[in-house]
Design a protein around this motif. Structure first.
Motif, PDB file in Angstrom:
ATOM      1  N   ALA A  96       0.832  -1.206   0.000  1.00 41.84           N
ATOM      2  CA  ALA A  96       0.000   0.000   0.000  1.00 41.84           C
ATOM      3  C   ALA A  96       0.866   1.256   0.000  1.00 41.84           C
ATOM      4  N   TYR A  97       1.944   1.262   0.788  1.00 42.87           N
ATOM      5  CA  TYR A  97       2.829   2.429   0.823  1.00 42.87           C
ATOM      6  C   TYR A  97       3.562   2.569  -0.501  1.00 42.87           C
ATOM      7  N   LEU A  98       3.974   1.462  -1.100  1.00 44.13           N
ATOM      8  CA  LEU A  98       4.643   1.494  -2.407  1.00 44.13           C
ATOM      9  C   LEU A  98       3.707   2.092  -3.459  1.00 44.13           C
ATOM     10  N   LYS A  99       2.457   1.682  -3.455  1.00 46.24           N
ATOM     11  CA  LYS A  99       1.477   2.215  -4.410  1.00 46.24           C
ATOM     12  C   LYS A  99       1.325   3.721  -4.221  1.00 46.24           C
ATOM     13  N   TRP A 100       1.186   4.160  -2.967  1.00 45.86           N
ATOM     14  CA  TRP A 100       1.047   5.589  -2.685  1.00 45.86           C
ATOM     15  C   TRP A 100       2.296   6.355  -3.124  1.00 45.86           C
ATOM     16  N   LEU A 101       3.477   5.805  -2.847  1.00 39.65           N
ATOM     17  CA  LEU A 101       4.724   6.460  -3.230  1.00 39.65           C
ATOM     18  C   LEU A 101       4.793   6.629  -4.742  1.00 39.65           C
ATOM     19  N   ASP A 102       4.485   5.538  -5.484  1.00 37.20           N
ATOM     20  CA  ASP A 102       4.491   5.615  -6.953  1.00 37.20           C
ATOM     21  C   ASP A 102       3.513   6.672  -7.455  1.00 37.20           C
ATOM     22  N   GLU A 103       2.309   6.683  -6.907  1.00 39.21           N
ATOM     23  CA  GLU A 103       1.299   7.665  -7.339  1.00 39.21           C
ATOM     24  C   GLU A 103       1.743   9.095  -7.018  1.00 39.21           C
TER      25      GLU A 103
END
Length: 107
Positions: A96-103
């Motif tokens: 979830a944090y990786l997805k947020w970071l990418d976005e």
């Protein structure tokens, strides 16, 4: 291993830390910057002497493809002749944090 990094940067004041943090986040060079509370006491060699300084520490979250531009921006905005810029790879990260970071880093 991921393509994400935590970058360490020390600053001379909270004002400088906030200015750099806001600039790199607004330019999407970083997803997030933490300014650690309180001061960091740094002891280091400079011009042949042992010196000390009270500094603020930034923890900057970014990706490999943003590192060069992030470093250039930090160097341009920083007051030091030789600013600290240490990039530590992130070995593991929650999905979830990786997805947020990418976005957050998308332009």
């Amino acid at each position: 291993m991921t393509d994400k990094f935590v970058v360490l940067v020390t600053c001379s004041s909270v004002g400088e830390a906030k200015r750099i943090a806001r600039a790199v986040v607004s330019q999407k060079l970083a997803a997030c910057v933490n300014i650690l509370p309180g001061v960091v006491e740094s002891i280091y060699h400079w011009n042949g002497k042992v010196e000390s300084a009270r500094e603020r520490l930034l923890l900057i979250k970014t990706s490999r493809n943003r590192l060069a531009q992030l470093q250039a921006t930090v160097m341009k905005l920083h007051s030091y002749d030789v600013p600290e810029f240490i990039a530590l790879p992130i070995a593991a990260i929650s999905p979830a944090y990786l997805k947020w970071l990418d976005e957050s880093l998308q332009r």
